[in-house]
Design an enzyme around this catalytic site. Structure first.
Site: not given
Ligand code: AP5
Length: 260
Positions: A128, A211, A51, A200, A167
């Site tokens: 979420r 997760r 994402k 991370r 990552r």
């Molecule tokens: P990346 O783009 O980093 O993936 P992502 O989907 O953004 O993954 P996240 O882990 O950031 O999502 P998340 O939803 O768990 O975390 P968030 O930060 O929102 O890509 C991943 C890897 O793959 C990278 O190395 C990239 O280079 C590689 N890649 C990408 N595309 C590729 C491709 N096409 N081919 C090959 N490789 C590729 O949230 C973190 C935490 O915050 C949550 O767990 C929760 O505890 C809390 N939180 C956040 N928002 C809320 C909410 N609304 N409610 C409750 N808790 C929340």
């Protein structure tokens, strides 16, 4: 994810996201340029599906501002004196659990000016839960706005685990890399700002499992919520990032080269 505004000559609209990171009336010093059409989108999909990576490309293509709740929490984690509520939220996040709906909705409400940004928005990590999705609709309605679409990325679990395991994220501008599929030019150093690249805390195998389970039980119903009134666009997230971007733009009815 790289903060908009660091993009220089990339052709990407500039915004420093100060209003999103600081909230409470802060405004961005660099504003997104006005375009004929602005998009108000939500990005959905399991952790590690890409994402954040797509958000960076979509921002460039659509002139939209990337609003990530995960980035917001991680930035708050650098605060040496977090409030007790924020400290509890950061601890839940480290374990891979979700933060309470109340806290996240309050944080977004504090930043609701961003929902009216003339560049539009790309919400990543929010909503979420169904309660958060309902709260977002209400916040938008109060401001006379509505969501254009919720984009849901899908990928098999084994590829997700591979992506998360490799990552690396810039501790400065939040740009995202992968040791194999998207390496930085100099290992461990951000191409965009020269900051150090870090793994991370929640990318440990035990936190990844929590997760992914939280996603299936709590966030999967959000996809159904948006599917009910036709706002959901599902996009396969396999293949190189540019191919996924192309699929996303087609799903939105935007042809490449004709971006607004
Ligand atoms: P990346 O783009 O980093 O993936 P992502 O989907 O953004 O993954 P996240 O882990 O950031 O999502 P998340 O939803 O768990 O975390 P968030 O930060 O929102 O890509 C991943 C890897 O793959 C990278 O190395 C990239 O280079 C590689 N890649 C990408 N595309 C590729 C491709 N096409 N081919 C090959 N490789 C590729 O949230 C973190 C935490 O915050 C949550 O767990 C929760 O505890 C809390 N939180 C956040 N928002 C809320 C909410 N609304 N409610 C409750 N808790 C929340």
């Amino acid at each position: 994810m790289a903060a908009s505004g660091s993009s220089g000559d990339s052709g990407r609209p500039d915004s420093d996201r100060a209003a999103w990171f600081r909230g409470a009336g802060a405004s961005c010093s660099i504003r997104p340029e006005a375009r004929e059409r602005s998009y108000r989108l939500v990005l959905l999909g399991p952790p590690g599906v890409g994402k954040g990576t797509q958000a960076e490309l979509l921002c460039e293509a659509l002139g939209t501002c990337h609003l990530s709740t995960g980035d917001l929490f991680r930035a708050a984690g650098c605060d040496p004196n977090p409030t007790p509520a924020l400290a509890a939220a950061l601890e839940a996040m480290r374990r891979g659990e979700l933060v309470s709906d109340e806290m996240v909705i309050d944080l977004v409400r504090e930043r609701s000016g961003c929902l009216r940004c003339r560049g539009g928005f790309l919400l990543d990590g929010f909503p979420r839960t169904v309660a958060q999705a309902e709260a977002l609709d209400k916040l938008l309605q109060e401001r006379g706005e509505s969501l254009d679409a919720a984009i849901a990325y899908e990928l098999p679990t084994e590829q997700i685990v591979e992506r998360l395991g490799g990552r690396r994220t810039c501790s400065g501008c939040k740009a995202v890399y992968h040791v194999v599929s998207r390496p930085s030019r100099v290992p461990g150093v951000c191409d965009q700002c020269g900051g150090p690249l870090m793994e991370r805390d929640d990318d440990r195998p035990e936190a990844i499992r929590v997760r992914l389970a939280a996603y299936e039980s709590t966030t999967r119903p959000v996809l159904e919520y948006y599917a009910r009134d036709g706002r959901l666009k599902s996009v396969a997230a396999d293949g190189p990032p540019e191919q996924i971007l192309d699929r996303t733009l087609r799903g939105l009815g935007v042809a490449q080269g004709e971006t607004p």
